[in-house]
Design a protein around this motif. Structure first.
Motif, PDB file in Angstrom:
ATOM      1  N   LEU A 293      16.057 -11.404   4.367  1.00 53.47           N
ATOM      2  CA  LEU A 293      15.600 -12.521   3.532  1.00 53.47           C
ATOM      3  C   LEU A 293      14.958 -13.608   4.380  1.00 53.47           C
ATOM      4  O   LEU A 293      13.887 -14.125   4.034  1.00 53.47           O
ATOM      5  N   CYS A 294      15.593 -13.956   5.491  1.00 47.53           N
ATOM      6  CA  CYS A 294      15.040 -14.993   6.378  1.00 47.53           C
ATOM      7  C   CYS A 294      13.695 -14.563   6.953  1.00 47.53           C
ATOM      8  O   CYS A 294      12.756 -15.365   7.048  1.00 47.53           O
ATOM      9  N   TYR A 295      13.598 -13.283   7.320  1.00 52.54           N
ATOM     10  CA  TYR A 295      12.337 -12.775   7.861  1.00 52.54           C
ATOM     11  C   TYR A 295      11.207 -12.924   6.844  1.00 52.54           C
ATOM     12  O   TYR A 295      10.127 -13.421   7.167  1.00 52.54           O
ATOM     13  N   ILE A 296      11.463 -12.498   5.608  1.00 51.68           N
ATOM     14  CA  ILE A 296      10.436 -12.575   4.572  1.00 51.68           C
ATOM     15  C   ILE A 296      10.051 -14.025   4.279  1.00 51.68           C
ATOM     16  O   ILE A 296       8.868 -14.352   4.142  1.00 51.68           O
ATOM     17  N   LEU A 297      11.051 -14.925   4.214  1.00 54.45           N
ATOM     18  CA  LEU A 297      10.778 -16.331   3.920  1.00 54.45           C
ATOM     19  C   LEU A 297       9.965 -16.984   5.032  1.00 54.45           C
ATOM     20  O   LEU A 297       9.013 -17.724   4.767  1.00 54.45           O
ATOM     21  N   VAL A 298      10.326 -16.701   6.287  1.00 52.59           N
ATOM     22  CA  VAL A 298       9.603 -17.301   7.412  1.00 52.59           C
ATOM     23  C   VAL A 298       8.167 -16.797   7.464  1.00 52.59           C
ATOM     24  O   VAL A 298       7.206 -17.580   7.556  1.00 52.59           O
TER      25      VAL A 298
ATOM     26  N   LEU B 201      17.010  -1.515   2.323  1.00 48.77           N
ATOM     27  CA  LEU B 201      16.583  -2.884   2.649  1.00 48.77           C
ATOM     28  C   LEU B 201      15.147  -2.899   3.161  1.00 48.77           C
ATOM     29  O   LEU B 201      14.379  -3.814   2.853  1.00 48.77           O
ATOM     30  N   SER B 202      14.780  -1.889   3.931  1.00 47.60           N
ATOM     31  CA  SER B 202      13.404  -1.803   4.452  1.00 47.60           C
ATOM     32  C   SER B 202      12.400  -1.649   3.320  1.00 47.60           C
ATOM     33  O   SER B 202      11.349  -2.301   3.305  1.00 47.60           O
ATOM     34  N   VAL B 203      12.728  -0.780   2.371  1.00 50.73           N
ATOM     35  CA  VAL B 203      11.827  -0.544   1.241  1.00 50.73           C
ATOM     36  C   VAL B 203      11.710  -1.789   0.366  1.00 50.73           C
ATOM     37  O   VAL B 203      10.601  -2.213  -0.009  1.00 50.73           O
ATOM     38  N   LEU B 204      12.853  -2.404   0.044  1.00 54.69           N
ATOM     39  CA  LEU B 204      12.831  -3.613  -0.786  1.00 54.69           C
ATOM     40  C   LEU B 204      12.119  -4.753  -0.067  1.00 54.69           C
ATOM     41  O   LEU B 204      11.326  -5.479  -0.670  1.00 54.69           O
ATOM     42  N   GLY B 205      12.405  -4.922   1.218  1.00 53.83           N
ATOM     43  CA  GLY B 205      11.749  -5.978   1.988  1.00 53.83           C
ATOM     44  C   GLY B 205      10.248  -5.779   2.055  1.00 53.83           C
ATOM     45  O   GLY B 205       9.469  -6.729   1.939  1.00 53.83           O
ATOM     46  N   THR B 206       9.827  -4.515   2.225  1.00 49.38           N
ATOM     47  CA  THR B 206       8.394  -4.205   2.268  1.00 49.38           C
ATOM     48  C   THR B 206       7.737  -4.492   0.931  1.00 49.38           C
ATOM     49  O   THR B 206       6.606  -4.992   0.871  1.00 49.38           O
ATOM     50  N   TYR B 207       8.444  -4.180  -0.158  1.00 53.61           N
ATOM     51  CA  TYR B 207       7.902  -4.417  -1.497  1.00 53.61           C
ATOM     52  C   TYR B 207       7.642  -5.907  -1.724  1.00 53.61           C
ATOM     53  O   TYR B 207       6.543  -6.306  -2.135  1.00 53.61           O
ATOM     54  N   PHE B 208       8.638  -6.751  -1.443  1.00 54.01           N
ATOM     55  CA  PHE B 208       8.474  -8.186  -1.658  1.00 54.01           C
ATOM     56  C   PHE B 208       7.496  -8.795  -0.646  1.00 54.01           C
ATOM     57  O   PHE B 208       6.735  -9.709  -0.989  1.00 54.01           O
ATOM     58  N   ASN B 209       7.490  -8.275   0.562  1.00 54.91           N
ATOM     59  CA  ASN B 209       6.523  -8.754   1.545  1.00 54.91           C
ATOM     60  C   ASN B 209       5.103  -8.397   1.114  1.00 54.91           C
ATOM     61  O   ASN B 209       4.155  -9.161   1.322  1.00 54.91           O
ATOM     62  N   GLY B 210       4.946  -7.228   0.473  1.00 54.19           N
ATOM     63  CA  GLY B 210       3.635  -6.818  -0.022  1.00 54.19           C
ATOM     64  C   GLY B 210       3.131  -7.728  -1.126  1.00 54.19           C
ATOM     65  O   GLY B 210       1.935  -8.001  -1.217  1.00 54.19           O
ATOM     66  N   ILE B 211       4.054  -8.202  -1.982  1.00 49.57           N
ATOM     67  CA  ILE B 211       3.672  -9.139  -3.037  1.00 49.57           C
ATOM     68  C   ILE B 211       3.106 -10.414  -2.429  1.00 49.57           C
ATOM     69  O   ILE B 211       2.087 -10.952  -2.874  1.00 49.57           O
TER      70      ILE B 211
ATOM     71  N   MET C  33      -2.421  -2.147   2.364  1.00 50.32           N
ATOM     72  CA  MET C  33      -1.377  -2.757   3.180  1.00 50.32           C
ATOM     73  C   MET C  33       0.002  -2.337   2.681  1.00 50.32           C
ATOM     74  O   MET C  33       0.907  -2.050   3.475  1.00 50.32           O
ATOM     75  N   SER C  34       0.173  -2.281   1.377  1.00 52.62           N
ATOM     76  CA  SER C  34       1.456  -1.890   0.795  1.00 52.62           C
ATOM     77  C   SER C  34       1.773  -0.432   1.110  1.00 52.62           C
ATOM     78  O   SER C  34       2.921  -0.092   1.431  1.00 52.62           O
ATOM     79  N   ILE C  35       0.771   0.445   1.022  1.00 52.27           N
ATOM     80  CA  ILE C  35       0.980   1.869   1.296  1.00 52.27           C
ATOM     81  C   ILE C  35       1.382   2.088   2.751  1.00 52.27           C
ATOM     82  O   ILE C  35       2.354   2.790   3.048  1.00 52.27           O
ATOM     83  N   SER C  36       0.630   1.487   3.671  1.00 54.47           N
ATOM     84  CA  SER C  36       0.947   1.650   5.095  1.00 54.47           C
ATOM     85  C   SER C  36       2.300   1.029   5.428  1.00 54.47           C
ATOM     86  O   SER C  36       3.076   1.580   6.214  1.00 54.47           O
ATOM     87  N   GLY C  37       2.604  -0.127   4.812  1.00 51.10           N
ATOM     88  CA  GLY C  37       3.896  -0.775   5.038  1.00 51.10           C
ATOM     89  C   GLY C  37       5.046   0.064   4.514  1.00 51.10           C
ATOM     90  O   GLY C  37       6.107   0.152   5.144  1.00 51.10           O
TER      91      GLY C  37
ATOM     92  N   PRO D 169      17.384  -7.653  14.690  1.00 47.75           N
ATOM     93  CA  PRO D 169      18.830  -7.614  14.461  1.00 47.75           C
ATOM     94  C   PRO D 169      19.217  -6.994  13.116  1.00 47.75           C
ATOM     95  O   PRO D 169      20.319  -6.449  12.978  1.00 47.75           O
ATOM     96  N   SER D 170      18.347  -7.078  12.114  1.00 46.81           N
ATOM     97  CA  SER D 170      18.681  -6.531  10.792  1.00 46.81           C
ATOM     98  C   SER D 170      18.664  -5.010  10.776  1.00 46.81           C
ATOM     99  O   SER D 170      19.141  -4.389   9.827  1.00 46.81           O
ATOM    100  N   GLN D 171      18.096  -4.386  11.843  1.00 41.15           N
ATOM    101  CA  GLN D 171      17.987  -2.933  11.915  1.00 41.15           C
ATOM    102  C   GLN D 171      17.243  -2.369  10.710  1.00 41.15           C
ATOM    103  O   GLN D 171      17.634  -1.372  10.101  1.00 41.15           O
ATOM    104  N   THR D 172      16.136  -3.042  10.353  1.00 45.40           N
ATOM    105  CA  THR D 172      15.283  -2.579   9.267  1.00 45.40           C
ATOM    106  C   THR D 172      13.843  -2.525   9.737  1.00 45.40           C
ATOM    107  O   THR D 172      13.506  -3.042  10.806  1.00 45.40           O
ATOM    108  N   SER D 173      12.998  -1.908   8.936  1.00 41.64           N
ATOM    109  CA  SER D 173      11.567  -1.804   9.272  1.00 41.64           C
ATOM    110  C   SER D 173      10.755  -2.283   8.084  1.00 41.64           C
ATOM    111  O   SER D 173      10.602  -1.558   7.095  1.00 41.64           O
ATOM    112  N   ILE D 174      10.241  -3.494   8.193  1.00 43.38           N
ATOM    113  CA  ILE D 174       9.535  -4.102   7.070  1.00 43.38           C
ATOM    114  C   ILE D 174       8.060  -4.297   7.389  1.00 43.38           C
ATOM    115  O   ILE D 174       7.694  -5.175   8.169  1.00 43.38           O
ATOM    116  N   SER D 175       7.226  -3.452   6.860  1.00 40.73           N
ATOM    117  CA  SER D 175       5.783  -3.643   6.732  1.00 40.73           C
ATOM    118  C   SER D 175       5.104  -4.331   7.907  1.00 40.73           C
ATOM    119  O   SER D 175       4.431  -5.332   7.736  1.00 40.73           O
ATOM    120  N   SER D 176       5.254  -3.792   9.121  1.00 44.16           N
ATOM    121  CA  SER D 176       4.544  -4.353  10.266  1.00 44.16           C
ATOM    122  C   SER D 176       4.523  -3.344  11.401  1.00 44.16           C
ATOM    123  O   SER D 176       5.346  -2.421  11.444  1.00 44.16           O
TER     124      SER D 176
END
Length: 287
Positions: free
Chosen positions: A120-125, A181-191, A159-163, A37-44
């Motif tokens: 944010l919810c996706y990353i937290l979960v 949002l995709s880039v920022l989400g991927t960055y924090f998800n990579g951490i 993992m960070s590069i591919s994400g 639903p967020s219409q983003t692509s985060i590291s997966s």
């Protein structure tokens, strides 16, 4: 004795499988109810499937299954047995869960009506699952392992590069806000991945001085199935000699060892160091 070990192994395997099944189910729910639903692509791989699904007449679950199967085949060809049953199981299970959600909740829209909150919810979960259950859903993990083997890039960085490549590919179908949002989400998800998942590969060097040294030695050898080294140490205060036990263990072994020492000898003197790398020749067992 062998029957007991076999029974314990079966019990542990069933428990671990149940935990993985629940964990992957929660990750799949996060993908379907927050990431899509967020219409983003985060590291997966699921995020990449969301993009590809815009160009082919297939559901996200179907595209995810195809991508994971292809990656598994490439992984087995390039890296052999490094990809075990857990990777295969989780890689196949995730798209199955997604297919169920697509059938039960068709045309699902955002719960929050905010792409920022969905991210944010996706990353937290996902972070909570990775931290508490140490689960994986395959996909980009396979890509990272291949990059690690052939390009000698650390798993976390691979993992960070591919994400990030997946995140940037969102520019093909999403607007500028979604790309950011995709880039920022991927960055924090990579951490999170680097700290909680790939950080699990770090070992701990535990140094112990205790009056129950024989019991501790037996526990390390026969319960942890690990090795240990004894050094002679002399206390500076009264020049009394002690024997220091040194062993190198992983995260789960460390928890078991500390629990045993606290119970057996609360007055034991223990120091712990982080070991980032270790080289040794495995002992050949004689039968």
């Amino acid at each position: 004795m062998n029957k007991q070990k076999k029974k314990g192994f079966t019990s542990d395997t069933l428990k671990e499988t149940a935990v993985m099944t629940i964990a992957v189910g929660i990750i799949a729910a996060a993908v379907y109810f927050f990431l899509i639903p967020s219409q983003t692509s985060i590291s997966s791989i699921s995020a990449l499937a969301i993009i590809i699904a815009h160009y082919v007449p297939l559901h996200v679950s179907t595209v995810t299954m195809i991508l994971n199967v292809v990656l598994l085949l490439i992984g087995f060809v390039t890296c052999g047995k490094e990809f075990g049953a857990k990777t295969v199981y989780t890689s196949i299970l995730l798209p199955v869960y997604l297919a169920v959600f697509e059938h039960v909740f068709p045309d699902f829209e955002s719960l929050t009506n905010s792409s920022e909150l969905d991210v944010l919810c996706y990353i937290l979960v996902v972070s909570s699952i990775l931290f508490n259950m140490n689960a994986s859903s395959g996909g980009l993990d396979i890509v990272a392992k291949i990059m690690n083997k052939y390009l000698h890039i650390e798993l976390g960085k691979a993992m960070s590069i591919s994400g990030m490549c997946v995140a940037l590919s969102s520019a093909l179908i999403f607007d500028k806000k979604a790309v950011v949002l995709s880039v920022l989400g991927t960055y924090f998800n990579g951490i999170v991945l680097d700290h909680f998942i790939f950080g699990q590969n770090l070992k701990r060097r535990v140094c112990i001085i205790t009056k129950y040294e024989e019991e501790v030695r037996q526990f390390i050898l026969h319960e942890l199935h690990s090795g240990a080294t004894f050094y002679e140490a002399t206390g500076a205060y009264n020049m009394q000699k002690h024997r220091e036990i040194i062993t190198i263990v992983d995260k789960s072994e460390y928890q078991k060892l500390m629990n045993y020492i606290i119970k057996k000898d609360p007055e034991a003197f223990v120091t712990v160091y982080t070991v980032s790398d270790m080289r040794y020749r495995p002992k050949v067992r004689s039968f």
